[in-house]
Design a protein around this motif. Sequence first.
Motif, mmCIF file in Angstrom:
data_model
loop_
_atom_site.group_PDB
_atom_site.id
_atom_site.type_symbol
_atom_site.label_atom_id
_atom_site.label_comp_id
_atom_site.label_asym_id
_atom_site.label_seq_id
_atom_site.Cartn_x
_atom_site.Cartn_y
_atom_site.Cartn_z
ATOM 1 N N ILE A 1 39.172 59.227 31.323
ATOM 2 C CA ILE A 1 40.177 60.236 30.995
ATOM 3 C C ILE A 1 41.527 59.810 31.585
ATOM 4 N N GLY A 2 42.546 59.769 30.742
ATOM 5 C CA GLY A 2 43.877 59.365 31.189
ATOM 6 C C GLY A 2 44.165 57.888 30.992
ATOM 7 N N LYS A 3 43.117 57.099 30.714
ATOM 8 C CA LYS A 3 43.325 55.685 30.429
ATOM 9 C C LYS A 3 43.812 55.532 28.979
ATOM 10 N N THR A 4 44.195 54.327 28.630
ATOM 11 C CA THR A 4 44.769 54.093 27.304
ATOM 12 C C THR A 4 43.875 53.185 26.475
ATOM 13 N N LEU A 5 43.700 53.545 25.211
ATOM 14 C CA LEU A 5 42.972 52.695 24.266
ATOM 15 C C LEU A 5 44.018 52.014 23.385
ATOM 16 N N VAL A 6 43.950 50.683 23.326
ATOM 17 C CA VAL A 6 44.975 49.919 22.627
ATOM 18 C C VAL A 6 44.354 49.125 21.477
ATOM 19 N N VAL B 1 51.127 47.315 17.293
ATOM 20 C CA VAL B 1 50.185 47.845 18.269
ATOM 21 C C VAL B 1 50.119 49.370 18.173
ATOM 22 N N VAL B 2 48.896 49.886 18.183
ATOM 23 C CA VAL B 2 48.654 51.323 18.151
ATOM 24 C C VAL B 2 47.911 51.679 19.437
ATOM 25 N N SER B 3 48.305 52.760 20.074
ATOM 26 C CA SER B 3 47.580 53.135 21.278
ATOM 27 C C SER B 3 47.552 54.640 21.469
ATOM 28 N N GLY B 4 46.642 55.077 22.319
ATOM 29 C CA GLY B 4 46.540 56.500 22.621
ATOM 30 C C GLY B 4 45.940 56.702 23.996
ATOM 31 N N ARG B 5 46.286 57.826 24.587
ATOM 32 C CA ARG B 5 45.749 58.201 25.890
ATOM 33 C C ARG B 5 44.434 58.932 25.667
ATOM 34 N N GLN C 1 41.605 42.493 19.903
ATOM 35 C CA GLN C 1 41.800 43.451 18.808
ATOM 36 C C GLN C 1 41.792 44.888 19.306
ATOM 37 N N LEU C 2 41.022 45.124 20.372
ATOM 38 C CA LEU C 2 40.870 46.483 20.905
ATOM 39 C C LEU C 2 40.524 46.390 22.382
ATOM 40 N N TRP C 3 41.260 47.147 23.215
ATOM 41 C CA TRP C 3 40.942 47.089 24.641
ATOM 42 C C TRP C 3 41.385 48.358 25.360
ATOM 43 N N LEU C 4 40.921 48.472 26.607
ATOM 44 C CA LEU C 4 41.257 49.601 27.460
ATOM 45 C C LEU C 4 42.333 49.186 28.441
ATOM 46 N N SER C 5 43.266 50.095 28.704
ATOM 47 C CA SER C 5 44.338 49.805 29.638
ATOM 48 C C SER C 5 44.567 51.019 30.525
#
Length: 208
Positions: free
Chosen positions: A32-37, A44-48, A160-164
């Motif tokens: 929760i609160g991390k970012t998916l990129v 680049v598309v991302s969301g919290r 292609q897809l990662w957590l930040s």
Amino acid sequence: MGGADALKPGRRPPLARAQLPTDTASLARYLIGKTLVRKLPEGVVSGRIVETEAYVVGDAAGHAYRGMTRRNRSLFLEPGYAYVYLAYGSSHMLNVSSERTGIGAGVLIRALEPLDGIPIMQHNRGIGRLRDLARGPGRLTAALRIDRRLDGIDLCREGQLWLSGDDSEPGEIGESIRIGIAREAERLLRFYLRDSPFVSGPRSLNVR
DNA sequence: AGTGCGATTGACT
DNA sequence: GTCAATCGCACTA
């Protein structure tokens, strides 16, 4: 404006696998609160991440409950890998593997607060309303164009897809029963950002 | 090879 | 609030 800098993936470095909690429920809370990129040809598309659910070891509601199959094998990887499956013939679900290698468990990502690439998400979803872009597990995968082809990829590696994200306080985290499951229904394994309008589920669930 | 069923969504009463 | 679309996959034989 940040201009091109705001779209530089380097600004969203991947989480280190070593910092991920191994325990499934802890990981669900941690995310929760991390970012998916997501990296797409258009940008680049991302969301919290504002909502998750834990599918823990020995959980009758979990896909790994009856052992490893062709579909669920990614759940048995070490923490931080993607398990993507198709539900109801049309909605892809994104999970993050948890627990040590050989143990099948994971965390379902259920909702995002859109951050980068909002026009791309709006195009992918065919709607404009920010609140609905990634509110729901099938909606967020549509917004980020995630499908079975991304099953098994390493979410702790920029690709292609990662957590930040970092370890800053996300805000107050609520918990509830999980949505849309029949077995083990009473367990409080859903986590969400208390005051986020981007969380799915009926209001009655989002009280605790 | 046939069958039944979702960790959902969008359309509709 | 109700309801059905839709299809990959696990399960049975």
